[in-house]
Design a protein around this motif. Sequence first.
Motif, PDB file in Angstrom:
ATOM      1  N   ARG A  37     -14.950  32.692  -3.206  1.00  0.00           N
ATOM      2  CA  ARG A  37     -13.810  33.245  -3.915  1.00  0.00           C
ATOM      3  C   ARG A  37     -14.220  33.683  -5.311  1.00  0.00           C
ATOM      4  N   GLN A  38     -13.463  34.646  -5.805  1.00  0.00           N
ATOM      5  CA  GLN A  38     -13.723  35.150  -7.149  1.00  0.00           C
ATOM      6  C   GLN A  38     -12.405  35.343  -7.865  1.00  0.00           C
ATOM      7  N   ALA A  39     -12.229  34.566  -8.921  1.00  0.00           N
ATOM      8  CA  ALA A  39     -11.046  34.689  -9.755  1.00  0.00           C
ATOM      9  C   ALA A  39     -11.320  35.711 -10.848  1.00  0.00           C
ATOM     10  N   PRO A  40     -10.278  36.291 -11.417  1.00  0.00           N
ATOM     11  CA  PRO A  40     -10.471  37.290 -12.480  1.00  0.00           C
ATOM     12  C   PRO A  40     -11.322  36.744 -13.617  1.00  0.00           C
ATOM     13  N   GLY A  41     -12.340  37.489 -13.981  1.00  0.00           N
ATOM     14  CA  GLY A  41     -13.197  37.100 -15.092  1.00  0.00           C
ATOM     15  C   GLY A  41     -14.180  36.002 -14.779  1.00  0.00           C
ATOM     16  N   LYS A  42     -14.259  35.600 -13.521  1.00  0.00           N
ATOM     17  CA  LYS A  42     -15.173  34.517 -13.145  1.00  0.00           C
ATOM     18  C   LYS A  42     -16.154  34.990 -12.088  1.00  0.00           C
ATOM     19  N   GLN A  43     -17.221  34.222 -11.943  1.00  0.00           N
ATOM     20  CA  GLN A  43     -18.204  34.536 -10.920  1.00  0.00           C
ATOM     21  C   GLN A  43     -17.720  34.108  -9.542  1.00  0.00           C
ATOM     22  N   ARG A  44     -18.259  34.754  -8.544  1.00  0.00           N
ATOM     23  CA  ARG A  44     -17.951  34.364  -7.173  1.00  0.00           C
ATOM     24  C   ARG A  44     -18.542  32.977  -6.909  1.00  0.00           C
ATOM     25  N   GLU A  45     -17.760  32.139  -6.247  1.00  0.00           N
ATOM     26  CA  GLU A  45     -18.211  30.778  -5.992  1.00  0.00           C
ATOM     27  C   GLU A  45     -17.997  30.383  -4.547  1.00  0.00           C
ATOM     28  N   LEU A  46     -18.828  29.466  -4.099  1.00  0.00           N
ATOM     29  CA  LEU A  46     -18.716  28.935  -2.753  1.00  0.00           C
ATOM     30  C   LEU A  46     -17.461  28.091  -2.626  1.00  0.00           C
ATOM     31  N   VAL A  47     -16.740  28.298  -1.526  1.00  0.00           N
ATOM     32  CA  VAL A  47     -15.596  27.449  -1.212  1.00  0.00           C
ATOM     33  C   VAL A  47     -15.943  26.524  -0.056  1.00  0.00           C
ATOM     34  N   ARG A  60     -16.545  20.802  -4.243  1.00  0.00           N
ATOM     35  CA  ARG A  60     -15.899  19.560  -4.649  1.00  0.00           C
ATOM     36  C   ARG A  60     -14.428  19.787  -5.010  1.00  0.00           C
ATOM     37  N   SER A  61     -14.136  20.926  -5.580  1.00  0.00           N
ATOM     38  CA  SER A  61     -12.772  21.195  -6.038  1.00  0.00           C
ATOM     39  C   SER A  61     -11.772  21.364  -4.898  1.00  0.00           C
ATOM     40  N   VAL A  62     -12.273  21.573  -3.681  1.00  0.00           N
ATOM     41  CA  VAL A  62     -11.369  21.807  -2.551  1.00  0.00           C
ATOM     42  C   VAL A  62     -11.568  20.804  -1.429  1.00  0.00           C
ATOM     43  N   LYS A  63     -12.503  19.917  -1.578  1.00  0.00           N
ATOM     44  CA  LYS A  63     -12.927  19.057  -0.476  1.00  0.00           C
ATOM     45  C   LYS A  63     -11.799  18.257   0.143  1.00  0.00           C
ATOM     46  N   ASP A  64     -10.866  17.825  -0.645  1.00  0.00           N
ATOM     47  CA  ASP A  64      -9.775  16.992  -0.127  1.00  0.00           C
ATOM     48  C   ASP A  64      -8.565  17.808   0.302  1.00  0.00           C
ATOM     49  N   ARG A  65      -8.661  19.126   0.146  1.00  0.00           N
ATOM     50  CA  ARG A  65      -7.480  19.957   0.420  1.00  0.00           C
ATOM     51  C   ARG A  65      -7.728  21.063   1.444  1.00  0.00           C
TER      52      ARG A  65
END
Length: 115
Positions: A37-47, A60-65
């Motif tokens: 995913r890529q949020a405005p102004g941010k780098q693309r990151e693994l989900v 880690r930010s999505v692991k429980d959700r």
Amino acid sequence: VQLQASGGGLVQAGGSLRLSCAASVSIFSIDDMGWFRQAPGKQRELVAVISSAGSMNLARSVKDRFIISRDSTKNTVYLQMNSLKPEDTAVYYCRARWSTTGLSWGQGTLVTVSS
């Protein structure tokens, strides 16, 4: 390999969405498929990523959700997103990797989480 992503949309915080990524070939011929995913102004990151052997890796930010899964009969990988937060707002991209250098990205699908 062509990828067709779908399932984005607008949802309130705490809600759920499911993204789908359909591949043009058998997913067992692909080493791994996943979501970035890529949020405005941010780098693309693994989900989340799932390998052909079924091993999974989630940020880690999505692991429980979030849950990544696949349906080999449909050559499709899913990302079930629960308990969504405004910070999950981004364009989500599906990616496939195979052999040594094979790489394909699907078109992005926008997920917007309102507070």
